[in-house]
Design a protein around this motif. Sequence first.
Motif, PDB file in Angstrom:
ATOM      1  N   GLN A 225       0.813  -1.215   0.000  1.00  0.00           N
ATOM      2  CA  GLN A 225       0.000   0.000   0.000  1.00  0.00           C
ATOM      3  C   GLN A 225       0.847   1.264   0.000  1.00  0.00           C
ATOM      4  N   HIS A 226       2.092   1.152   0.375  1.00  0.00           N
ATOM      5  CA  HIS A 226       2.982   2.312   0.340  1.00  0.00           C
ATOM      6  C   HIS A 226       3.807   2.377  -0.943  1.00  0.00           C
ATOM      7  N   GLY A 227       3.489   1.517  -1.911  1.00  0.00           N
ATOM      8  CA  GLY A 227       4.058   1.690  -3.239  1.00  0.00           C
ATOM      9  C   GLY A 227       5.181   0.780  -3.647  1.00  0.00           C
ATOM     10  N   TRP A 228       5.328  -0.380  -2.997  1.00  0.00           N
ATOM     11  CA  TRP A 228       6.401  -1.301  -3.380  1.00  0.00           C
ATOM     12  C   TRP A 228       6.266  -1.686  -4.854  1.00  0.00           C
ATOM     13  N   LEU A 229       7.369  -1.610  -5.581  1.00  0.00           N
ATOM     14  CA  LEU A 229       7.398  -1.951  -7.000  1.00  0.00           C
ATOM     15  C   LEU A 229       7.963  -3.356  -7.157  1.00  0.00           C
ATOM     16  N   SER A 230       7.134  -4.277  -7.613  1.00  0.00           N
ATOM     17  CA  SER A 230       7.581  -5.669  -7.732  1.00  0.00           C
ATOM     18  C   SER A 230       8.653  -5.837  -8.801  1.00  0.00           C
ATOM     19  N   SER A 231       8.774  -4.855  -9.706  1.00  0.00           N
ATOM     20  CA  SER A 231       9.743  -4.962 -10.797  1.00  0.00           C
ATOM     21  C   SER A 231      11.136  -4.477 -10.407  1.00  0.00           C
ATOM     22  N   ARG A 232      11.273  -3.938  -9.186  1.00  0.00           N
ATOM     23  CA  ARG A 232      12.553  -3.361  -8.784  1.00  0.00           C
ATOM     24  C   ARG A 232      13.103  -4.045  -7.532  1.00  0.00           C
ATOM     25  N   ASP A 233      14.420  -4.008  -7.410  1.00  0.00           N
ATOM     26  CA  ASP A 233      15.071  -4.432  -6.171  1.00  0.00           C
ATOM     27  C   ASP A 233      15.038  -3.244  -5.207  1.00  0.00           C
ATOM     28  N   TRP A 234      15.720  -3.350  -4.054  1.00  0.00           N
ATOM     29  CA  TRP A 234      15.766  -2.215  -3.125  1.00  0.00           C
ATOM     30  C   TRP A 234      17.001  -1.353  -3.338  1.00  0.00           C
ATOM     31  N   ILE A 268      29.716  -2.874  -6.351  1.00  0.00           N
ATOM     32  CA  ILE A 268      30.928  -3.262  -5.631  1.00  0.00           C
ATOM     33  C   ILE A 268      31.279  -4.715  -5.897  1.00  0.00           C
ATOM     34  N   SER A 269      30.273  -5.513  -6.264  1.00  0.00           N
ATOM     35  CA  SER A 269      30.495  -6.931  -6.546  1.00  0.00           C
ATOM     36  C   SER A 269      31.213  -7.160  -7.866  1.00  0.00           C
ATOM     37  N   GLY A 270      31.269  -6.132  -8.728  1.00  0.00           N
ATOM     38  CA  GLY A 270      31.857  -6.293 -10.051  1.00  0.00           C
ATOM     39  C   GLY A 270      30.859  -6.740 -11.096  1.00  0.00           C
ATOM     40  N   ARG A 271      29.675  -7.188 -10.650  1.00  0.00           N
ATOM     41  CA  ARG A 271      28.640  -7.588 -11.608  1.00  0.00           C
ATOM     42  C   ARG A 271      27.960  -6.346 -12.174  1.00  0.00           C
ATOM     43  N   PRO A 272      27.461  -6.419 -13.410  1.00  0.00           N
ATOM     44  CA  PRO A 272      26.746  -5.272 -13.973  1.00  0.00           C
ATOM     45  C   PRO A 272      25.388  -5.102 -13.304  1.00  0.00           C
ATOM     46  N   PHE A 273      24.839  -3.917 -13.407  1.00  0.00           N
ATOM     47  CA  PHE A 273      23.472  -3.721 -12.939  1.00  0.00           C
ATOM     48  C   PHE A 273      22.538  -4.539 -13.824  1.00  0.00           C
ATOM     49  N   PRO A 274      21.521  -5.152 -13.264  1.00  0.00           N
ATOM     50  CA  PRO A 274      20.576  -5.919 -14.090  1.00  0.00           C
ATOM     51  C   PRO A 274      19.979  -5.043 -15.194  1.00  0.00           C
ATOM     52  N   ASP A 275      19.774  -5.629 -16.354  1.00  0.00           N
ATOM     53  CA  ASP A 275      19.261  -4.860 -17.489  1.00  0.00           C
ATOM     54  C   ASP A 275      17.932  -4.180 -17.168  1.00  0.00           C
ATOM     55  N   HIS A 276      17.067  -4.870 -16.427  1.00  0.00           N
ATOM     56  CA  HIS A 276      15.750  -4.291 -16.159  1.00  0.00           C
ATOM     57  C   HIS A 276      15.809  -3.142 -15.155  1.00  0.00           C
ATOM     58  N   LEU A 281      14.966   4.712 -12.136  1.00  0.00           N
ATOM     59  CA  LEU A 281      15.616   5.721 -11.312  1.00  0.00           C
ATOM     60  C   LEU A 281      16.421   5.064 -10.187  1.00  0.00           C
ATOM     61  N   GLY A 282      17.594   5.619  -9.941  1.00  0.00           N
ATOM     62  CA  GLY A 282      18.418   5.227  -8.815  1.00  0.00           C
ATOM     63  C   GLY A 282      18.806   6.469  -8.042  1.00  0.00           C
ATOM     64  N   TYR A 283      19.083   6.299  -6.761  1.00  0.00           N
ATOM     65  CA  TYR A 283      19.380   7.431  -5.892  1.00  0.00           C
ATOM     66  C   TYR A 283      20.641   7.106  -5.097  1.00  0.00           C
ATOM     67  N   LEU A 284      21.569   8.049  -5.062  1.00  0.00           N
ATOM     68  CA  LEU A 284      22.790   7.852  -4.291  1.00  0.00           C
ATOM     69  C   LEU A 284      22.459   7.916  -2.805  1.00  0.00           C
ATOM     70  N   MET A 285      22.964   6.956  -2.047  1.00  0.00           N
ATOM     71  CA  MET A 285      22.722   6.915  -0.606  1.00  0.00           C
ATOM     72  C   MET A 285      24.036   6.571   0.078  1.00  0.00           C
ATOM     73  N   MET A 286      24.530   7.518   0.888  1.00  0.00           N
ATOM     74  CA  MET A 286      25.820   7.349   1.568  1.00  0.00           C
ATOM     75  C   MET A 286      25.603   7.661   3.045  1.00  0.00           C
ATOM     76  N   PRO A 287      25.180   6.676   3.830  1.00  0.00           N
ATOM     77  CA  PRO A 287      24.746   6.941   5.209  1.00  0.00           C
ATOM     78  C   PRO A 287      25.831   7.447   6.138  1.00  0.00           C
ATOM     79  N   ALA A 288      27.100   7.250   5.766  1.00  0.00           N
ATOM     80  CA  ALA A 288      28.208   7.820   6.552  1.00  0.00           C
ATOM     81  C   ALA A 288      29.055   8.735   5.683  1.00  0.00           C
TER      82      ALA A 288
END
Length: 400
Positions: A225-234, A268-276, A281-288
């Motif tokens: 109900q708060h908008g989770w997108l099943s097509s995206r990871d976190w 950081i894993s060296g793997r590419p971002f998934p094509d989908h 949209l992605g957002y930079l998050m640097m908690p420290a």
Amino acid sequence: MTSQAALAQDRAEVERQFQTWLQEVVWPKARSKGVSRDTMQQAFSGVTLNWKLPDLVPPGRKAKTPKNQKQAEFGSPGRYFNSGSVQGATSVGRKMAKQHSAILASVERETGVPGRIILAIWGRESGYGQVPIRHDAFRVLSTKAFMSTRAEYFTNELIAALQIAEAGYLLAQDMKSSWAGALGQPQFMPSNYLTYARDGDGDGRADIWGSPADTIASIGHYLDQHGWLSSRDWGFEVSVPANVSCALEGPDQGRPIHEWEKMGIRRISGRPFPDHERDGLGYLMMPAGRHGPAFLVTPNFYVLKEYNKSDLYALFVGHVGDRIQFGVDDFVGQWGPVGGLYRSDIAAMQRTLEKMGHDVGGADGLPGFKTRRSIGRWQMTSGFAPTCFPEPAMKAQLTP
């Protein structure tokens, strides 16, 4: 009269005012919402104020200015991810994934919310139901409604709790909460229970205190109900080149992940971002800031923040969920030696930054993303290498 006797007399008078307030303020509000006199009496039979709760402001007194406080979520961020908490939530979560696989799969089909995410929230909130929830919800909520710094909010939550009892979901005396008034294993505030709690085991009621199935269904429904997108990871842990400013952090500075790639940001894993994911949209998050791991997160990260406003909470949930299902290891990025500042120190810095024209998100002493990037922007204009996190050395420049 001794100070102890005076204190007892003062508290006795406040208790009398409390009982009057229950009848003259709470009861009319509850009655207007369909609560019966019987439910009201059952809820408050023998209830007195809980003087041990934090942030209480007795009638006739002024709220105290917050003193030096430390919180794990906003002190040293790395402490939030101590190995005991992460490994415990992961190992028990894997057992729960097997034990409750059917309801988890059913809720995921219905809501699109992955079972691993639901499990991680359940684990964080109540240790998968293993953490005792002992407080009398009506005592907690009425105390906070009568004399806390957020009296109006807790009054509304108190009325919602009475509505739950009136509906017969459970007896008033059995309604247990945290010290903050959050109910059951998913730790829903009463108004959220009324809106989002679900019956997952088919017995006709949403028992978030005793039913794992109802807890799982309720968490899934909340996120849906708060908008989770099943097509995206976190989100994804990433490396951020030195020429990419940490001040680009935040949910209002998103851009397609493929554009972040062009700037040199990599998993950081060296793997590419998934094509989908690359066009999303992605957002930079640097908690420290520059003192810890960095992430590109998706809109789902901010859905997790609807459950708890802390960046670190949402990050913990995503990370533990991934460990439960995929067996990922610890973050590659290391948490630096930051923290140790009091909230009052950070609040003073925030007020100075506000006077300079920065939007820090409020001088609350908590270094959220607006504060972090404001520090980074100030550092750049002041000729310092941007680190985007409050540090003791800054106090001389950013406090009066």
